[in-house]
Design an enzyme around this catalytic site. Structure first.
Site, PDB file in Angstrom:
ATOM      1  N   ARG A 180     -21.508 -29.637  28.998  1.00  0.00           N
ATOM      2  CA  ARG A 180     -21.514 -28.414  29.803  1.00  0.00           C
ATOM      3  C   ARG A 180     -21.772 -28.779  31.285  1.00  0.00           C
ATOM      4  O   ARG A 180     -21.115 -28.303  32.187  1.00  0.00           O
ATOM      5  CB  ARG A 180     -22.598 -27.481  29.256  1.00  0.00           C
ATOM      6  CG  ARG A 180     -22.873 -26.272  30.078  1.00  0.00           C
ATOM      7  CD  ARG A 180     -21.691 -25.286  30.059  1.00  0.00           C
ATOM      8  NE  ARG A 180     -21.538 -24.667  31.374  1.00  0.00           N
ATOM      9  CZ  ARG A 180     -22.326 -23.714  31.840  1.00  0.00           C
ATOM     10  NH1 ARG A 180     -23.272 -23.238  31.089  1.00  0.00           N
ATOM     11  NH2 ARG A 180     -22.137 -23.215  33.038  1.00  0.00           N
ATOM     12  N   ASP A 181     -22.712 -29.700  31.465  1.00  0.00           N
ATOM     13  CA  ASP A 181     -23.029 -30.114  32.825  1.00  0.00           C
ATOM     14  C   ASP A 181     -21.845 -30.769  33.507  1.00  0.00           C
ATOM     15  O   ASP A 181     -21.626 -30.622  34.699  1.00  0.00           O
ATOM     16  CB  ASP A 181     -24.196 -31.093  32.819  1.00  0.00           C
ATOM     17  CG  ASP A 181     -25.506 -30.347  32.830  1.00  0.00           C
ATOM     18  OD1 ASP A 181     -26.526 -30.988  32.642  1.00  0.00           O
ATOM     19  OD2 ASP A 181     -25.482 -29.125  33.031  1.00  0.00           O
ATOM     20  N   LEU A 182     -21.093 -31.514  32.702  1.00  0.00           N
ATOM     21  CA  LEU A 182     -19.927 -32.177  33.261  1.00  0.00           C
ATOM     22  C   LEU A 182     -19.011 -31.151  33.908  1.00  0.00           C
ATOM     23  O   LEU A 182     -18.586 -31.285  35.055  1.00  0.00           O
ATOM     24  CB  LEU A 182     -19.197 -32.927  32.137  1.00  0.00           C
ATOM     25  CG  LEU A 182     -17.929 -33.631  32.552  1.00  0.00           C
ATOM     26  CD1 LEU A 182     -18.252 -34.771  33.480  1.00  0.00           C
ATOM     27  CD2 LEU A 182     -17.209 -34.152  31.312  1.00  0.00           C
TER      28      LEU A 182
END
Ligand code: SF4
Ligand code: SF4
Lengths: 111, 488
Positions: free
Chosen positions: A67-69
């Site tokens: 998700r952070d990516l």
């Protein structure tokens, strides 16, 4: 090493370093293997991060790593270690339908 | 914008591989490489040795190498060998740049491990070759403003200086030096007592040692040395006719008869620390075997170390080319003898080899030849801090005073100037991880500047280092457990 045998202490350290460099990418959710090079992310200070937290773990991050990516990729307010999808790399994730499975298909980008 | 895929790139011309920087040696029938500048040592198996032989004839592609050796070894073995040799950088792309000499300085406030206190600059002997009084002296102590003897207060300041500058280290070393150290016995006694007390208060330990010519040893001094566990090094050149040639009293009379019984007594009574002899080799004095035998076996010194005399180029006691060849041959024989003892875990008293083997074992790659000005400093009788004991009281090599502390700016400047990165002559030398240009004092005497690499020594340094590598390789085969002694 098969052909060479380290003899002195320095050679032992060189061999260990070579072994480290050959390690495959490993999931950081689990205990990182001994000698793994933990990347230092852009985010240690500014954002919980798509790589690791300051202890080298990911479990405590506020969102899952994939998700952070995408967070950095799409909407990061900080120049993150991912291509800029808005301006230069709109197709960067085209081959990566599911980041959890296909993340190896994400490749380097040269402007 | 280009997006690269993971498919392999098409390479048009195969990469040419070539030898990189290393020093090969053999021991016990096996082949080894000493990596430069990393100082790692690897043993080669037959295929990897054969690959190096092929590349010794000139650059080749990996396919050419595999082709050339395909009859003798399997392709898989050769490819593995090529990979591993590249990984340790013994071979690499023909155009790859040389390994850069790193230019990082030691961290600010590097701790002092050893302080050498010159407790007097007087001596009761007048050895011809002496660097302190002889023709090559740096400071003329007879007309300098330095006191002849160090005062109690200065020595105590020295102790405080050592305790402070040793920073986080729990153990520090204090060595007394001269002149003839024992001419100032009262200060030695006071300093040791004071240092012990202060070290304890600071939660540290100080180890003591001194160098003496042994002429002034008396029973009460010997007892004091033993009681206080002071390490003793005796400067002595060998049997009577050798000792009396250079190591003479001011009258010209030889000193052997005086020192011999005193040394016997010292060795008999002082058993709390090993006692070593330090021999200065000159042109006339090169029968190393005989000297070693006399000092170790007949006199009973635990260790004997040899150093060629430091001289300007034209002195008549300077060791010249043929002398170095002789010296090296005898060093080599003593080294073999040492090895045979080490294989059986027995003690051998030839001390020169041990320091080098320890450095080889650890794989040190030095930016500086020795600790002078870094972990080691000398202090003059007046309390000036110098590069090392050999430069004590020299205004040109001064780093502050024991009372005011180290002048860090001067130290930094010194470390900048003397870094191996500036010794361009050494940048292509395989022995540089260990030699790093050699002693500053030798360079200063020889070339008039401490920055100069000691190029008159290179052949000798390389040959000796090569011998030590062979001894190390052989020991690692025949008695690898012995090497653990060098671990610390
Ligand atoms: S002084 Fe000579 S032996 Fe020493 S590192 Fe320099 S070139 Fe090599
Ligand atoms: S400069 Fe020379 S004499 Fe001084 S500590 Fe270094 S090697 Fe020894």
């Amino acid at each position: 090493m098969k052909n060479l045998k380290p003899i002195n202490q320095k050679a032992g350290r060189i061999e260990a370093q070579i072994r480290r460099e050959q390690l495959d990418v490993v999931g950081l959710e689990s205990q990182p293997p001994e000698g793994a090079n933990i990347p230092l992310g852009c985010s240690l200070v500014f954002f919980p991060g798509w790589e690791v937290d300051s202890d080298g773990g990911t479990a405590g991050l506020c969102q899952p790593v994939e998700r952070d990516l995408f967070d950095c990729h799409l909407a990061c307010f900080w120049p993150a270690h991912v291509p800029d999808q808005l301006n230069h790399s709109p197709d960067w994730t085209a081959k990566c339908a599911s980041a959890q499975k296909d993340w190896r298909k994400l490749d380097l980008v040269f402007p | 914008m280009t997006v690269l895929t993971t498919e392999p790139l098409m390479v048009e011309t195969p990469t040419q591989l070539a030898l990189r920087e290393f020093h090969p040696f053999e021991a016990s029938g096996a082949r080894y490489v000493y990596l430069v500048p990393s100082a790692g040592i690897f043993q080669l198996d037959e295929p990897s040795g054969a690959i190096l032989d092929v590349l010794a004839q000139g650059p080749r592609s990996d396919d050419e190498i595999v082709g050339a050796l395909g009859q003798r070894f399997s392709e898989e073995t050769l490819r593995d060998g090529l990979t591993e040799l590249q990984q340790i950088r013994v071979i690499g792309d023909v155009g790859a740049p040389r390994e850069q000499v790193v230019n990082d300085l030691p961290p600010e406030g590097f701790p002092l491990t050893t302080m050498v206190l010159n407790v007097t600059n007087k001596c009761n002997l007048a050895c011809t070759y002496c660097y302190e009084y002889g023709e090559d002296k740096i400071v003329d102590t007879t007309c300098s403003d330095q006191p002849k003897f160090m005062a109690d207060d200065t020595a105590r300041d020295g102790v405080e200086f050592l305790l402070k500058e040793s920073g986080p280290l729990k153990v520090a070393h204090l060595t007394f030096f001269g002149g003839e150290t024992l001419l100032n016995f009262p200060v030695l006694q006071d300093t040791v007592a004071y240092a012990r007390k202060r070290a304890e208060e600071e939660g540290k330990r100080i180890e003591f040692s001194l160098t003496t010519n042994a002429t002034l040893l008396r029973p009460e001094i010997i007892e004091w040395l033993a009681e206080n566990e002071i390490g003793v090094t005796v400067s002595i050149d060998g049997p009577k006719e050798v000792q009396d040639k250079m190591r003479v009293f001011h009258s010209g009379k030889g000193s052997y008869e005086t020192v011999q019984p005193k040394i016997k007594e010292l060795l008999r009574v002082h058993t709390s620390r090993p006692i070593g002899a330090r021999v200065t080799l000159t042109r006339e004095n090169l029968d190393i075997h005989r000297i070693y035998k006399h000092l170790h076996e007949e006199m009973g010194f635990w260790e004997v170390g040899f150093a060629p005399v430091t001289t300007a180029p034209d002195r008549d006691y300077e060791i010249q080319d043929e002398g170095y060849v002789r010296m090296l041959a005898q060093f080599g024989e003593l080294a073999r003898d040492w090895l045979e003892h080490a294989v059986e875990n027995r003690h051998h008293g030839f001390s020169n080899i041990k320091d080098t083997l320890e450095e080889i074992h650890k794989g040190v790659s030095k930016a500086y030849p020795c600790g002078a000005g870094l972990g080691l400093m000398g202090v003059s009788t007046g309390g000036d801090v110098a590069l090392c004991h050999r430069f004590a009281a020299s205004d040109d090599h001064n780093f502050g005073t024991v009372a005011d502390g180290i002048d860090r700016d001067k130290q930094r400047e010194f470390l900048e100037e003397h870094h191996i990165k500036n010794k361009t002559d050494c940048h292509t030398c395989w022995a540089r991880p260990i030699c790093s240009g050699g002693c500053y004092h030798e360079a200063n005497t020889r070339y008039g500047e401490t920055q100069a690499p000691n190029l008159h020594f290179c052949t000798w340094v390389r040959s000796w280092t090569h011998t030590c590598l062979e001894i190390y390789g052989e020991l690692s085969e025949r008695n690898p457990s012995y090497l653990a002694r060098f671990d610390a």
